[in-house]
Write a protein that holds these residues in place. Structure first.
Motif, PDB file in Angstrom:
ATOM      1  N   THR A  12       0.832  -1.197   0.000  1.00 20.28           N
ATOM      2  CA  THR A  12       0.000   0.000   0.000  1.00 20.28           C
ATOM      3  C   THR A  12       0.868   1.250   0.000  1.00 20.28           C
ATOM      4  N   ALA A  13       1.914   1.251   0.819  1.00 19.59           N
ATOM      5  CA  ALA A  13       2.812   2.392   0.877  1.00 19.59           C
ATOM      6  C   ALA A  13       3.488   2.633  -0.471  1.00 19.59           C
ATOM      7  N   GLU A  14       3.764   1.570  -1.212  1.00 20.24           N
ATOM      8  CA  GLU A  14       4.377   1.706  -2.536  1.00 20.24           C
ATOM      9  C   GLU A  14       3.424   2.326  -3.546  1.00 20.24           C
ATOM     10  N   VAL A  15       2.156   1.980  -3.463  1.00 21.46           N
ATOM     11  CA  VAL A  15       1.175   2.358  -4.479  1.00 21.46           C
ATOM     12  C   VAL A  15       0.487   3.689  -4.188  1.00 21.46           C
ATOM     13  N   MET A  16       0.310   4.036  -2.948  1.00 25.51           N
ATOM     14  CA  MET A  16      -0.499   5.201  -2.563  1.00 25.51           C
ATOM     15  C   MET A  16       0.275   6.512  -2.640  1.00 25.51           C
ATOM     16  N   HIS A  17       0.751   6.858  -3.799  1.00 25.92           N
ATOM     17  CA  HIS A  17       1.429   8.135  -3.984  1.00 25.92           C
ATOM     18  C   HIS A  17       0.558   9.019  -4.852  1.00 25.92           C
ATOM     19  N   TRP A  18       0.094  10.093  -4.259  1.00 30.77           N
ATOM     20  CA  TRP A  18      -0.756  11.048  -4.956  1.00 30.77           C
ATOM     21  C   TRP A  18      -0.098  12.418  -4.864  1.00 30.77           C
ATOM     22  N   PRO A  19       0.902  12.692  -5.675  1.00 27.24           N
ATOM     23  CA  PRO A  19       1.631  13.961  -5.536  1.00 27.24           C
ATOM     24  C   PRO A  19       0.750  15.192  -5.699  1.00 27.24           C
ATOM     25  N   THR A  20      -0.203  15.163  -6.618  1.00 31.77           N
ATOM     26  CA  THR A  20      -1.058  16.338  -6.815  1.00 31.77           C
ATOM     27  C   THR A  20      -1.972  16.547  -5.617  1.00 31.77           C
ATOM     28  N   LEU A  21      -2.524  15.470  -5.080  1.00 33.06           N
ATOM     29  CA  LEU A  21      -3.372  15.578  -3.898  1.00 33.06           C
ATOM     30  C   LEU A  21      -2.568  16.129  -2.726  1.00 33.06           C
ATOM     31  N   ASP A  22      -1.395  15.587  -2.501  1.00 34.58           N
ATOM     32  CA  ASP A  22      -0.565  16.052  -1.390  1.00 34.58           C
ATOM     33  C   ASP A  22      -0.181  17.525  -1.565  1.00 34.58           C
ATOM     34  N   ALA A  23       0.155  17.928  -2.779  1.00 31.68           N
ATOM     35  CA  ALA A  23       0.495  19.329  -3.032  1.00 31.68           C
ATOM     36  C   ALA A  23      -0.719  20.236  -2.819  1.00 31.68           C
ATOM     37  N   ARG A  33      -9.770  23.387 -11.696  1.00 30.72           N
ATOM     38  CA  ARG A  33     -10.269  22.248 -12.473  1.00 30.72           C
ATOM     39  C   ARG A  33      -9.140  21.309 -12.892  1.00 30.72           C
ATOM     40  N   ASP A  34      -8.035  21.863 -13.343  1.00 30.09           N
ATOM     41  CA  ASP A  34      -6.899  21.034 -13.770  1.00 30.09           C
ATOM     42  C   ASP A  34      -6.328  20.222 -12.609  1.00 30.09           C
ATOM     43  N   THR A  35      -6.299  20.832 -11.437  1.00 26.68           N
ATOM     44  CA  THR A  35      -5.823  20.121 -10.244  1.00 26.68           C
ATOM     45  C   THR A  35      -6.729  18.940  -9.939  1.00 26.68           C
ATOM     46  N   LEU A  36      -8.035  19.178  -9.978  1.00 28.36           N
ATOM     47  CA  LEU A  36      -8.988  18.103  -9.699  1.00 28.36           C
ATOM     48  C   LEU A  36      -8.891  16.984 -10.731  1.00 28.36           C
ATOM     49  N   LEU A  37      -8.676  17.346 -11.997  1.00 33.84           N
ATOM     50  CA  LEU A  37      -8.498  16.328 -13.039  1.00 33.84           C
ATOM     51  C   LEU A  37      -7.238  15.498 -12.786  1.00 33.84           C
ATOM     52  N   ALA A  38      -6.161  16.152 -12.384  1.00 26.77           N
ATOM     53  CA  ALA A  38      -4.912  15.430 -12.095  1.00 26.77           C
ATOM     54  C   ALA A  38      -5.095  14.486 -10.908  1.00 26.77           C
ATOM     55  N   ILE A  39      -5.812  14.941  -9.886  1.00 29.94           N
ATOM     56  CA  ILE A  39      -6.085  14.071  -8.733  1.00 29.94           C
ATOM     57  C   ILE A  39      -6.916  12.873  -9.177  1.00 29.94           C
ATOM     58  N   GLY A  40      -7.897  13.099 -10.026  1.00 31.02           N
ATOM     59  CA  GLY A  40      -8.717  12.002 -10.544  1.00 31.02           C
ATOM     60  C   GLY A  40      -7.888  10.997 -11.330  1.00 31.02           C
ATOM     61  N   GLU A  42      -4.668  10.422 -10.901  1.00 30.32           N
ATOM     62  CA  GLU A  42      -3.851   9.695  -9.920  1.00 30.32           C
ATOM     63  C   GLU A  42      -4.669   8.611  -9.222  1.00 30.32           C
ATOM     64  N   LEU A  43      -5.894   8.946  -8.855  1.00 32.57           N
ATOM     65  CA  LEU A  43      -6.771   7.978  -8.200  1.00 32.57           C
ATOM     66  C   LEU A  43      -7.049   6.803  -9.129  1.00 32.57           C
ATOM     67  N   TYR A  44      -7.398   7.094 -10.379  1.00 25.82           N
ATOM     68  CA  TYR A  44      -7.682   6.023 -11.333  1.00 25.82           C
ATOM     69  C   TYR A  44      -6.460   5.135 -11.543  1.00 25.82           C
ATOM     70  N   ASP A  45      -5.297   5.750 -11.722  1.00 28.02           N
ATOM     71  CA  ASP A  45      -4.073   4.974 -11.941  1.00 28.02           C
ATOM     72  C   ASP A  45      -3.787   4.049 -10.763  1.00 28.02           C
ATOM     73  N   MET A  46      -3.951   4.581  -9.540  1.00 29.62           N
ATOM     74  CA  MET A  46      -3.710   3.768  -8.350  1.00 29.62           C
ATOM     75  C   MET A  46      -4.726   2.630  -8.260  1.00 29.62           C
ATOM     76  N   LEU A  47      -5.994   2.940  -8.486  1.00 29.00           N
ATOM     77  CA  LEU A  47      -7.026   1.898  -8.419  1.00 29.00           C
ATOM     78  C   LEU A  47      -6.804   0.821  -9.478  1.00 29.00           C
ATOM     79  N   HIS A  48      -6.382   1.240 -10.666  1.00 30.37           N
ATOM     80  CA  HIS A  48      -6.127   0.285 -11.735  1.00 30.37           C
ATOM     81  C   HIS A  48      -4.958  -0.638 -11.380  1.00 30.37           C
ATOM     82  N   GLU A  49      -3.886  -0.038 -10.872  1.00 29.16           N
ATOM     83  CA  GLU A  49      -2.703  -0.821 -10.547  1.00 29.16           C
ATOM     84  C   GLU A  49      -2.940  -1.787  -9.381  1.00 29.16           C
ATOM     85  N   HIS A  79      -7.776   8.778   2.821  1.00 27.01           N
ATOM     86  CA  HIS A  79      -7.860   9.406   1.499  1.00 27.01           C
ATOM     87  C   HIS A  79      -9.200  10.088   1.266  1.00 27.01           C
ATOM     88  N   ARG A  80     -10.258   9.558   1.852  1.00 23.60           N
ATOM     89  CA  ARG A  80     -11.562  10.226   1.758  1.00 23.60           C
ATOM     90  C   ARG A  80     -11.477  11.598   2.403  1.00 23.60           C
TER      91      ARG A  80
END
Length: 121
Positions: A12-23, A33-40, A42-49, A79-80
């Motif tokens: 989990t620690a390896e996968v849960m990196h959300w740089p845009t969310l943390d920033a 809007r662009d920030t929210l899209l980037a967070i989305g 990141e979320l999708y990529d993490m969920l997929h992986e 994360h919620r």
């Protein structure tokens, strides 16, 4: 069982990196809007992986207390809450620092926390 939980926690620690969310959580960061899209993304990529591991923890959480703890508090709640803070920031709402209040209550949701299944009053 502790070994299995430790393996999942490490993964989990390896996968849960959300740089845009943390920033976005930084006090002076702006959220648009662009920030929210980037967070989305990141979320999708993490969920997929991690989809198979998430599925496994979902299924095991009802029967194994250690997985339930990891699932409910360490994965979903953290994360919620971060996402709720960024959403409030994006909408212009100010986050109040009140101990024991969920972001949903802080945003004025009639005493319900985020994720509540209670109907609107």
């Amino acid at each position: 069982m502790k070994t299995a939980v430790a393996v999942f926690a490490a993964r989990t620690a390896e996968v849960m990196h959300w740089p845009t969310l943390d920033a976005s959580l930084k006090p002076r960061a702006s959220v648009n809007r662009d920030t929210l899209l980037a967070i989305g993304r990141e979320l999708y990529d993490m969920l997929h992986e991690a989809r198979r591991a998430i599925w496994l923890i979902d299924r095991c959480a009802t029967e194994i207390a250690e997985f339930e703890q990891m699932h409910a508090k360490d994965l979903r709640a953290r994360h919620r809450d971060k996402l709720a803070i960024v959403a409030m920031k994006a909408s212009g709402l100010k986050r109040k620092s009140r101990a024991g209040c969920s972001p949903g209550r802080q945003a004025g949701h009639r005493g319900r926390g985020l994720g509540s299944d209670a109907p609107d009053a």
